[in-house]
Motif scaffolding. Structure first.
Motif, PDB file in Angstrom:
ATOM      1  N   LYS A 118    -154.096-113.977 -54.713  1.00 19.41           N
ATOM      2  CA  LYS A 118    -154.322-112.705 -55.411  1.00 19.41           C
ATOM      3  C   LYS A 118    -155.626-112.741 -56.204  1.00 19.41           C
ATOM      4  CE  LYS A 118    -152.155-109.489 -55.337  1.00 19.41           C
ATOM      5  NZ  LYS A 118    -152.137-108.410 -54.317  1.00 19.41           N
ATOM      6  N   ALA A 119    -155.929-113.885 -56.823  1.00 22.50           N
ATOM      7  CA  ALA A 119    -157.172-114.008 -57.595  1.00 22.50           C
ATOM      8  C   ALA A 119    -158.365-113.693 -56.695  1.00 22.50           C
ATOM      9  CB  ALA A 119    -157.295-115.420 -58.173  1.00 22.50           C
ATOM     10  N   ARG A 120    -158.344-114.242 -55.491  1.00 20.63           N
ATOM     11  CA  ARG A 120    -159.435-113.994 -54.551  1.00 20.63           C
ATOM     12  C   ARG A 120    -159.473-112.523 -54.143  1.00 20.63           C
ATOM     13  NH1 ARG A 120    -159.745-117.858 -49.356  1.00 20.63           N
ATOM     14  NH2 ARG A 120    -158.044-116.508 -48.697  1.00 20.63           N
ATOM     15  N   GLU A 121    -158.283-111.946 -53.918  1.00 18.06           N
ATOM     16  CA  GLU A 121    -158.221-110.510 -53.579  1.00 18.06           C
ATOM     17  C   GLU A 121    -158.837-109.655 -54.683  1.00 18.06           C
ATOM     18  OE1 GLU A 121    -154.290-108.963 -52.759  1.00 18.06           O
ATOM     19  OE2 GLU A 121    -153.940-110.533 -51.274  1.00 18.06           O
ATOM     20  N   PHE A 122    -158.575-110.034 -55.925  1.00 18.96           N
ATOM     21  CA  PHE A 122    -159.078-109.261 -57.067  1.00 18.96           C
ATOM     22  C   PHE A 122    -160.561-109.514 -57.339  1.00 18.96           C
ATOM     23  CE2 PHE A 122    -154.487-109.408 -58.714  1.00 18.96           C
ATOM     24  CZ  PHE A 122    -154.212-108.118 -58.297  1.00 18.96           C
ATOM     25  N   GLY A 123    -161.172-110.443 -56.619  1.00 15.29           N
ATOM     26  CA  GLY A 123    -162.601-110.682 -56.756  1.00 15.29           C
ATOM     27  C   GLY A 123    -162.989-111.722 -57.784  1.00 15.29           C
ATOM     28  N   PHE A 124    -162.009-112.482 -58.299  1.00 18.35           N
ATOM     29  CA  PHE A 124    -162.368-113.569 -59.226  1.00 18.35           C
ATOM     30  C   PHE A 124    -163.048-114.696 -58.459  1.00 18.35           C
ATOM     31  CE2 PHE A 124    -158.621-111.789 -61.534  1.00 18.35           C
ATOM     32  CZ  PHE A 124    -159.222-111.570 -62.762  1.00 18.35           C
ATOM     33  N   ASP A 125    -164.061-115.343 -59.101  1.00 19.30           N
ATOM     34  CA  ASP A 125    -164.603-116.564 -58.500  1.00 19.30           C
ATOM     35  C   ASP A 125    -164.142-117.801 -59.251  1.00 19.30           C
ATOM     36  OD1 ASP A 125    -166.097-116.560 -60.812  1.00 19.30           O
ATOM     37  OD2 ASP A 125    -168.010-116.118 -59.830  1.00 19.30           O
ATOM     38  N   THR A 126    -163.354-117.593 -60.324  1.00 24.49           N
ATOM     39  CA  THR A 126    -162.883-118.694 -61.165  1.00 24.49           C
ATOM     40  C   THR A 126    -161.405-118.496 -61.488  1.00 24.49           C
ATOM     41  OG1 THR A 126    -165.062-118.866 -62.176  1.00 24.49           O
ATOM     42  CG2 THR A 126    -163.227-119.871 -63.380  1.00 24.49           C
ATOM     43  N   ASP A 181    -147.531-125.354 -76.225  1.00 18.05           N
ATOM     44  CA  ASP A 181    -147.516-124.006 -76.819  1.00 18.05           C
ATOM     45  C   ASP A 181    -148.861-123.672 -77.462  1.00 18.05           C
ATOM     46  OD1 ASP A 181    -144.628-123.125 -76.317  1.00 18.05           O
ATOM     47  OD2 ASP A 181    -144.358-125.089 -77.206  1.00 18.05           O
ATOM     48  N   ASP A 182    -149.536-124.686 -78.029  1.00 15.13           N
ATOM     49  CA  ASP A 182    -150.900-124.493 -78.545  1.00 15.13           C
ATOM     50  C   ASP A 182    -151.857-124.162 -77.392  1.00 15.13           C
ATOM     51  OD1 ASP A 182    -150.222-125.120 -81.224  1.00 15.13           O
ATOM     52  OD2 ASP A 182    -150.354-127.268 -80.785  1.00 15.13           O
ATOM     53  N   VAL A 183    -151.714-124.895 -76.297  1.00 11.93           N
ATOM     54  CA  VAL A 183    -152.571-124.668 -75.133  1.00 11.93           C
ATOM     55  C   VAL A 183    -152.396-123.233 -74.632  1.00 11.93           C
ATOM     56  CG1 VAL A 183    -153.041-125.364 -72.740  1.00 11.93           C
ATOM     57  CG2 VAL A 183    -152.453-127.096 -74.440  1.00 11.93           C
ATOM     58  N   ASN A 184    -151.163-122.811 -74.578  1.00 11.04           N
ATOM     59  CA  ASN A 184    -150.852-121.467 -74.081  1.00 11.04           C
ATOM     60  C   ASN A 184    -151.471-120.389 -74.979  1.00 11.04           C
ATOM     61  OD1 ASN A 184    -149.634-119.978 -72.076  1.00 11.04           O
ATOM     62  ND2 ASN A 184    -147.768-119.652 -73.267  1.00 11.04           N
ATOM     63  N   ARG A 185    -151.370-120.610 -76.270  1.00 13.43           N
ATOM     64  CA  ARG A 185    -151.967-119.653 -77.219  1.00 13.43           C
ATOM     65  C   ARG A 185    -153.486-119.603 -77.047  1.00 13.43           C
ATOM     66  NH1 ARG A 185    -147.941-120.902 -80.775  1.00 13.43           N
ATOM     67  NH2 ARG A 185    -148.995-122.793 -81.458  1.00 13.43           N
ATOM     68  N   LEU A 186    -154.085-120.771 -76.904  1.00 11.82           N
ATOM     69  CA  LEU A 186    -155.534-120.843 -76.705  1.00 11.82           C
ATOM     70  C   LEU A 186    -155.942-120.054 -75.453  1.00 11.82           C
ATOM     71  CD1 LEU A 186    -158.375-122.102 -77.240  1.00 11.82           C
ATOM     72  CD2 LEU A 186    -157.634-124.051 -75.828  1.00 11.82           C
ATOM     73  N   CYS A 187    -155.195-120.268 -74.380  1.00 11.35           N
ATOM     74  CA  CYS A 187    -155.541-119.608 -73.115  1.00 11.35           C
ATOM     75  C   CYS A 187    -155.334-118.097 -73.204  1.00 11.35           C
ATOM     76  CB  CYS A 187    -154.740-120.216 -71.975  1.00 11.35           C
ATOM     77  SG  CYS A 187    -155.272-121.910 -71.597  1.00 11.35           S
ATOM     78  N   ALA A 188    -154.348-117.668 -73.973  1.00 16.16           N
ATOM     79  CA  ALA A 188    -154.136-116.223 -74.161  1.00 16.16           C
ATOM     80  C   ALA A 188    -155.347-115.600 -74.849  1.00 16.16           C
ATOM     81  CB  ALA A 188    -152.865-115.978 -74.978  1.00 16.16           C
ATOM     82  N   GLY A 189    -156.044-116.383 -75.678  1.00 16.13           N
ATOM     83  CA  GLY A 189    -157.284-115.906 -76.288  1.00 16.13           C
ATOM     84  C   GLY A 189    -158.445-115.929 -75.301  1.00 16.13           C
ATOM     85  N   LEU A 190    -158.513-116.996 -74.511  1.00 14.53           N
ATOM     86  CA  LEU A 190    -159.625-117.149 -73.562  1.00 14.53           C
ATOM     87  C   LEU A 190    -159.632-116.061 -72.492  1.00 14.53           C
ATOM     88  CD1 LEU A 190    -159.515-121.024 -73.053  1.00 14.53           C
ATOM     89  CD2 LEU A 190    -161.408-119.711 -74.046  1.00 14.53           C
ATOM     90  N   VAL A 191    -158.444-115.600 -72.127  1.00  6.13           N
ATOM     91  CA  VAL A 191    -158.357-114.598 -71.055  1.00  6.13           C
ATOM     92  C   VAL A 191    -159.022-113.281 -71.488  1.00  6.13           C
ATOM     93  CG1 VAL A 191    -156.102-113.535 -71.615  1.00  6.13           C
ATOM     94  CG2 VAL A 191    -156.776-113.807 -69.231  1.00  6.13           C
ATOM     95  N   GLN A 192    -159.124-113.081 -72.803  1.00  4.37           N
ATOM     96  CA  GLN A 192    -159.816-111.894 -73.311  1.00  4.37           C
ATOM     97  C   GLN A 192    -161.346-112.059 -73.243  1.00  4.37           C
ATOM     98  OE1 GLN A 192    -157.794-109.449 -74.205  1.00  4.37           O
ATOM     99  NE2 GLN A 192    -155.910-110.652 -74.332  1.00  4.37           N
ATOM    100  N   ARG A 193    -161.789-113.312 -73.248  1.00  2.00           N
ATOM    101  CA  ARG A 193    -163.219-113.611 -73.332  1.00  2.00           C
ATOM    102  C   ARG A 193    -163.907-113.732 -71.982  1.00  2.00           C
ATOM    103  NH1 ARG A 193    -164.935-116.257 -78.185  1.00  2.00           N
ATOM    104  NH2 ARG A 193    -163.892-115.097 -79.840  1.00  2.00           N
ATOM    105  N   TYR A 194    -163.198-114.391 -71.049  1.00  2.00           N
ATOM    106  CA  TYR A 194    -163.824-114.751 -69.778  1.00  2.00           C
ATOM    107  C   TYR A 194    -163.193-113.994 -68.623  1.00  2.00           C
ATOM    108  CZ  TYR A 194    -165.862-118.657 -72.348  1.00  2.00           C
ATOM    109  OH  TYR A 194    -166.552-119.410 -73.252  1.00  2.00           O
ATOM    110  N   HIS A 195    -164.026-113.710 -67.646  1.00  2.00           N
ATOM    111  CA  HIS A 195    -163.514-113.012 -66.468  1.00  2.00           C
ATOM    112  C   HIS A 195    -162.971-114.059 -65.485  1.00  2.00           C
ATOM    113  CE1 HIS A 195    -163.032-109.784 -63.620  1.00  2.00           C
ATOM    114  NE2 HIS A 195    -163.688-110.472 -62.709  1.00  2.00           N
ATOM    115  N   TRP A 196    -161.840-114.651 -65.877  1.00  2.00           N
ATOM    116  CA  TRP A 196    -161.194-115.671 -65.054  1.00  2.00           C
ATOM    117  C   TRP A 196    -159.818-115.163 -64.639  1.00  2.00           C
ATOM    118  CZ3 TRP A 196    -161.738-120.387 -68.906  1.00  2.00           C
ATOM    119  CH2 TRP A 196    -163.097-120.757 -68.989  1.00  2.00           C
ATOM    120  N   GLY A 197    -159.385-115.626 -63.492  1.00  2.00           N
ATOM    121  CA  GLY A 197    -158.004-115.367 -63.093  1.00  2.00           C
ATOM    122  C   GLY A 197    -157.115-116.462 -63.665  1.00  2.00           C
TER     123      GLY A 197
END
Ligand SMILES: [Zn+2]
Length: 407
Positions: A118-126, A181-197
C-alpha cells in the motif's frame, strides 16, 4: 482489483477515501478498511481461492491491495496437529499454527507485505515503523525488496539478535532510549513531520488487514471450518482482532459455517493490561509499565486493547497471563514435544494453553488452534540454561562412559 471502498471509523462510522490515515478526524478512533462484501462474494469461492498461489496472496480479494504486491517469498505456514503436546496438556484436538516459518521468522511478514504494498501504491519512497524487534526486521526486508528507504525505531532494551535481524537489511536503525511505548509516541510525532509511510501508524488500517490471512489460512487448512477455540497472544491487540475478523468475514461470505469460536487472549504477566481489564471485569484498559523478558509483546499501552477485550467477551473466550518462568517452560515444552523453537511469546501461548486446559475452560475434545507467531533463535539467550553438552574425547570409551550406557 480491490473491493476496499473506504476507510471507516470503528466508533462513529465516518467514512474516508482510501488513503494513508489511521484515526478518525472527528472522534480519534481507529479506522478500518471497509469492503463491498456483496461484490466480493460474487467472485469468491473455495475453489477460486484454492487455485491461487500457495501463500497469503491466495486471499488477495479479501485484502485491500490493487496492483503488484511486495513479496519476499512468503508461503503458507504449517498447521500442525500437535498430538504430543496435546497428550501432555489433555487436549485431543490441538493444532499449532506455526508462523515462525515466514521469511523474517515472524507473522509480521503478513501485515507488512500488505502495508508496504500500500505504501508503494500511495507513492511513498520511504517506510518506517515503531517496533519491539520483529516488525523492524520485516519492514526492513520488505523495503529492501521494494527498493524503498526504511527507518525503523526500536526500544533500547531490544535483544542483540533482533537488532541483527533488522540491521542485515540495511535500514536506518534507530535505538530509542526508552520503552516501546516511548518509541510509539515518538513515531506518532514523526509521522506529522516526514512524508513517510509509517507501517503501524498512518498505514495501520492496511497493516491490520494482513493479519487476517492467519485466520483465513487456518480455516482453509482445517477443511473450511473455524476452530472451537483459539489461543493467541496480544501486544497492541491488533492481530488478535483481525484473526477474529477473518473468521467473521469467511462466514459472512458463505465460505464457512457461522462462527462459534471462543477467543482466548494471552499476555506476559509483566505486561498484561488487557488481561488485567478482563479479570477486573472492566472494559477500560489501564496502561502498565512493562517488566518482562517477553519483549515482543511488551506493550504497556495497547492501541487495540479495547477492541480485543470486546472480542474475548463476545466470543465467550477468556484471557490469562503467564509469568516469565511459565513462558520459558512453555518454550521448552513446545520444542521438546513438537520440534518447534518459538520465541518467548510462543511460550506465553503454551503456558496459557496449559492453564486453560487444566481449568477446564478449553475441553479435551474441542478443536483448538494455538498461534505461534515468532521464532526462537533470534532471542535464544532466554533459554541459555539448556546448553549442557556432554564433553567427550573422540573415543568410543569416552562416549560410553559419558552416556553411562554399557555396550
Ligand atoms: Zn469517528
Amino acid at each position: 482489483m480491490s473491493f476496499a471502498k473506504a476507510l471507516r471509523c470503528r466508533k462513529c462510522g465516518q467514512e474516508y477515501p482510501v488513503q494513508p490515515l489511521s484515526l478518525c478526524e472527528f472522534c480519534f478512533s481507529p479506522l478500518e478498511v471497509s469492503y463491498d462484501y456483496k461484490a466480493m462474494a460474487r467472485g469468491l469461492s473455495r475453489e477460486k481461492i484454492a487455485e491461487g498461489p500457495l501463500s497469503m496472496w491466495r486471499y488477495r480479494d479479501l485484502l485491500s491491495v490493487v496492483g503488484d504486491v511486495v513479496d519476499i517469498g512468503i508461503s503458507l505456514t504449517p498447521l500442525v496437529k500437535a498430538d504430543n503436546l496435546g497428550r501432555e496438556l489433555g487436549l485431543d484436538e490441538l493444532y499449532i499454527k506455526n508462523d515462525c516459518l515466514n521469511p523474517t521468522y515472524s507473522f509480521k511478514d503478513r501485515p507488512v507485505s500488505v502495508a508496504v504494498t500500500k505504501a508503494r501504491e500511495f507513492g511513498f519512497d520511504t517506510v518506517a515503523c515503531a517496533s519491539t524487534g520483529n516488525l523492524a526486521a520485516s519492514v526492513a526486508a520488505h523495503a529492501a525488496k521494494a527498493n524503498m528507504k526504511a527507518y525503523v525505531f526500536v526500544p533500547s532494551n531490544v535483544e542483540p539478535g533482533k537488532l541483527v535481524g533488522a540491521a542485515i537489511y540495511n535500514p536506518v536503525l534507530m535505538k530509542v532510549d526508552g520503552s516501546y511505548d516511548d518509541v510509539n509516541r515518538l513515531c506518532a510525532g514523526l509521522v506529522q513531520r516526514y512524508h513517510w509511510g509509517f507501517i503501524n501508524i498512518n498505514l495501520r488500517p492496511y497493516y491490520a488487514e494482513g493479519s487476517k490471512t492467519l485466520g483465513y489460512e487456518v480455516a482453509e487448512q482445517l477443511g473450511w471450518r473455524a476452530p472451537d477455540c483459539i489461543v493467541a497472544p496480544a501486544a497492541s491487540g491488533l492481530s488478535f482482532t483481525r484473526i477474529w475478523k477473518s473468521l467473521d468475514e469467511l462466514s459472512m461470505l458463505g465460505l464457512i459455517e457461522p462462527v462459534n469460536t471462543h477467543m482466548y487472549l494471552t499476555q506476559a504477566a509483566g505486561s498484561s493490561p488487557i488481561v488485567n481489564a478482563f479479570q477486573a471485569g472492566t472494559l477500560h484498559v489501564h496502561p502498565v509499565e512493562p517488566n518482562t523478558i517477553v519483549s515482543s509483546i511488551a506493550i504497556g499501552n495497547p492501541a487495540d486493547g479495547y477492541a480485543a477485550l470486546m472480542i474475548v467477551r463476545q466470543s465467550g473466550g477468556g484471557a490469562c497471563a503467564v509469568t516469565d518462568e511459565e513462558a520459558i517452560a512453555g518454550m521448552k515444552l513446545l520444542a521438546q514435544t513438537e520440534g518447534i523453537f518459538a520465541e518467548a511469546t510462543g511460550g506465553v501461548v503454551i503456558g496459557a494453553l496449559r492453564k486453560l486446559a487444566a481449568s477446564g475452560s478449553i475441553k479435551r475434545n474441542e478443536l483448538t488452534v494455538a498461534f505461534i507467531t515468532g521464532a526462537g533463535p533470534r532471542t535464544q539467550e532466554v533459554v541459555a540454561d539448556i546448553i549442557q553438552p556432554l564433553t567427550v574425547q573422540p573415543t568410543l570409551e569416552s562416549v560410553q562412559e559419558a552416556i553411562g550406557v554399557p555396550v
